[in-house]
Write a protein that holds these residues in place. Structure first.
Motif, mmCIF file in Angstrom:
data_model
loop_
_atom_site.group_PDB
_atom_site.id
_atom_site.type_symbol
_atom_site.label_atom_id
_atom_site.label_comp_id
_atom_site.label_asym_id
_atom_site.label_seq_id
_atom_site.Cartn_x
_atom_site.Cartn_y
_atom_site.Cartn_z
ATOM 1 N N LEU A 1 30.416 59.190 28.179
ATOM 2 C CA LEU A 1 31.018 59.903 26.747
ATOM 3 C C LEU A 1 29.834 60.298 26.372
ATOM 4 O O LEU A 1 28.454 60.093 26.383
ATOM 5 N N PRO A 2 30.069 61.351 25.155
ATOM 6 C CA PRO A 2 29.213 61.916 24.404
ATOM 7 C C PRO A 2 28.025 60.899 23.880
ATOM 8 O O PRO A 2 26.825 61.409 23.837
ATOM 9 N N LYS A 3 28.405 59.851 23.296
ATOM 10 C CA LYS A 3 27.529 59.137 22.777
ATOM 11 C C LYS A 3 26.976 58.072 23.607
ATOM 12 O O LYS A 3 25.841 57.485 23.264
ATOM 13 N N GLY A 4 27.240 58.009 25.051
ATOM 14 C CA GLY A 4 26.545 57.307 26.092
ATOM 15 C C GLY A 4 27.455 56.548 26.956
ATOM 16 O O GLY A 4 28.647 57.076 27.028
ATOM 17 N N TRP A 5 27.183 55.642 27.688
ATOM 18 C CA TRP A 5 27.873 55.034 28.805
ATOM 19 C C TRP A 5 28.810 53.806 28.285
ATOM 20 O O TRP A 5 28.194 52.956 27.331
ATOM 21 N N ILE A 6 29.804 53.608 28.807
ATOM 22 C CA ILE A 6 30.940 52.426 28.687
ATOM 23 C C ILE A 6 30.669 51.780 29.818
ATOM 24 O O ILE A 6 30.530 52.491 31.021
ATOM 25 N N LEU A 7 30.349 50.436 29.668
ATOM 26 C CA LEU A 7 30.138 49.560 30.809
ATOM 27 C C LEU A 7 31.429 48.508 31.051
ATOM 28 O O LEU A 7 31.619 47.841 29.985
ATOM 29 N N MET A 8 32.089 48.632 32.092
ATOM 30 C CA MET A 8 32.889 47.507 32.537
ATOM 31 C C MET A 8 32.688 46.552 33.612
ATOM 32 O O MET A 8 31.806 47.046 34.399
ATOM 33 N N ALA A 9 33.114 45.470 33.756
ATOM 34 C CA ALA A 9 33.172 44.560 34.720
ATOM 35 C C ALA A 9 34.415 43.958 34.914
ATOM 36 O O ALA A 9 35.178 43.258 34.019
ATOM 37 N N GLY A 10 34.518 43.445 36.419
ATOM 38 C CA GLY A 10 35.650 42.506 36.656
ATOM 39 C C GLY A 10 37.032 43.203 37.290
ATOM 40 O O GLY A 10 37.867 42.681 37.437
ATOM 41 N N GLY A 11 36.927 44.523 37.377
ATOM 42 C CA GLY A 11 38.269 45.305 38.072
ATOM 43 C C GLY A 11 38.051 45.091 39.490
ATOM 44 O O GLY A 11 37.242 44.755 40.213
ATOM 45 N N ALA A 12 39.263 45.388 39.984
ATOM 46 C CA ALA A 12 39.606 45.235 41.456
ATOM 47 C C ALA A 12 40.954 45.711 41.775
ATOM 48 O O ALA A 12 41.992 45.960 40.870
ATOM 49 N N GLY A 13 40.961 46.425 43.015
ATOM 50 C CA GLY A 13 42.470 46.761 43.777
ATOM 51 C C GLY A 13 42.880 45.569 44.566
ATOM 52 O O GLY A 13 42.806 44.271 44.050
ATOM 53 N N THR B 1 43.479 44.150 39.150
ATOM 54 C CA THR B 1 42.844 43.552 37.822
ATOM 55 C C THR B 1 42.048 44.725 37.299
ATOM 56 O O THR B 1 41.436 45.498 37.919
ATOM 57 N N LEU B 2 42.361 44.873 36.069
ATOM 58 C CA LEU B 2 41.545 45.722 35.120
ATOM 59 C C LEU B 2 40.189 45.190 34.593
ATOM 60 O O LEU B 2 40.014 44.203 34.133
ATOM 61 N N GLY B 3 39.213 45.984 34.583
ATOM 62 C CA GLY B 3 37.860 45.354 34.313
ATOM 63 C C GLY B 3 37.934 45.179 32.999
ATOM 64 O O GLY B 3 38.907 46.183 32.012
ATOM 65 N N GLU B 4 36.923 44.640 32.336
ATOM 66 C CA GLU B 4 36.885 44.428 30.673
ATOM 67 C C GLU B 4 35.679 45.298 30.400
ATOM 68 O O GLU B 4 34.656 45.128 30.847
ATOM 69 N N VAL B 5 35.577 45.693 29.111
ATOM 70 C CA VAL B 5 34.659 46.445 28.420
ATOM 71 C C VAL B 5 33.631 45.342 28.288
ATOM 72 O O VAL B 5 33.740 44.416 27.264
ATOM 73 N N LEU B 6 32.191 45.598 28.514
ATOM 74 C CA LEU B 6 30.971 44.767 28.192
ATOM 75 C C LEU B 6 30.540 45.308 26.932
ATOM 76 O O LEU B 6 29.831 44.653 26.031
ATOM 77 N N ALA B 7 30.381 46.710 27.177
ATOM 78 C CA ALA B 7 29.378 47.321 26.064
ATOM 79 C C ALA B 7 29.625 48.864 26.092
ATOM 80 O O ALA B 7 30.192 49.434 27.038
#
Ligand code: SF4
Length: 226
Positions: free
Chosen positions: A151-163, A168-174
């Protein structure tokens, strides 16, 4: 009976005789000389088909076992164990290099991730990373072990997603992270994943399952995000 040759990222085909080799750079973006070299190698060694894989690689299908080493040499690439069967990959959208909606340079950033971490040795489970250049999420970062959105302000980092069988949907870490901040967190996150995937209680489990068992808080602490 023949089997996959994992050290050479060669996947046995249904004919039980020939193999598919994985070629192609990050993001499936090829310059013309590289595309020509792949096509010439495929022709030289009698590959029947070229296939774009779900991980954005080009698979040369129908290579004989005795030609595998020579074919990789002609391709000018070293086989990466783990790239076979899509156990490990970095899937990246065109970002602002090619896409009018792109908010960040995903291709360059994916190269940095690959350079620093790929292949991800000794992680006994899948490592799928998706890097998208905007919220449209064309490479589905929310269902990857590690998802990154620009995004313009930087990256969103997610973890834990899977098909797969337990989507499972990943969760936002930062949020609002710079390139180096993401790389620093990834270093800690991948070390945690490697350790957990070798521990008795969480052996061979995907990151999302490990997070459910050990808690997102623990992951956040390990990554220095508290
Ligand atoms: S995720 Fe956004 S930047 Fe990437 S290809 Fe899709 S629309 Fe373009």
């Amino acid at each position: 009976m023949k089997d996959d040759i994992l050290s050479k990222a060669a996947v046995l085909q249904r004919d039980g005789e020939t193999y598919a080799l994985m070629a192609g750079p990050i993001g499936g973006v090829l310059d013309i000389p590289t595309a020509r070299r792949i096509a010439q190698t495929a022709k030289k060694y009698g590959a029947q088909t070229l296939k774009l894989t779900g991980a954005q690689r080009l698979a040369l299908i129908g290579i004989k076992e005795e030609d595998i080493d020579a074919a990789y040499e002609d391709l000018g690439i070293k086989p990466v164990q783990g790239s076979e069967l899509c156990r490990q990959y970095i899937k990246v959208c065109p970002g602002n290099t090619f896409c009018s909606r792109g908010q960040r340079d995903t291709i360059t950033f994916a190269g940095k991730v690959a350079e620093n971490f790929y292949p991800f040795p000794k992680i006994q489970a899948k490592v799928k990373i998706g890097i998208a250049g905007c919220f449209n999420s064309c490479v589905e970062p929310a269902i990857k072990d590690i998802g990154i959105i620009g995004l313009p302000k930087g990256w969103i980092l997610m973890a834990g997603g899977a098909g797969g069988k337990d989507p499972t949907l990943g969760e936002v870490l930062a949020r609002n992270l710079g390139d180096d901040e993401v790389l620093d967190i990834l270093d800690k996150l991948l070390k945690y994943y490697r350790g957990a995937s070798q521990r008795h209680q969480t052996r061979n489990m995907r990151l999302g399952v490990i997070m459910q068992k050990e808690g997102k808080d623990r992951l956040m602490r390990v990554c220095g995000l508290e």
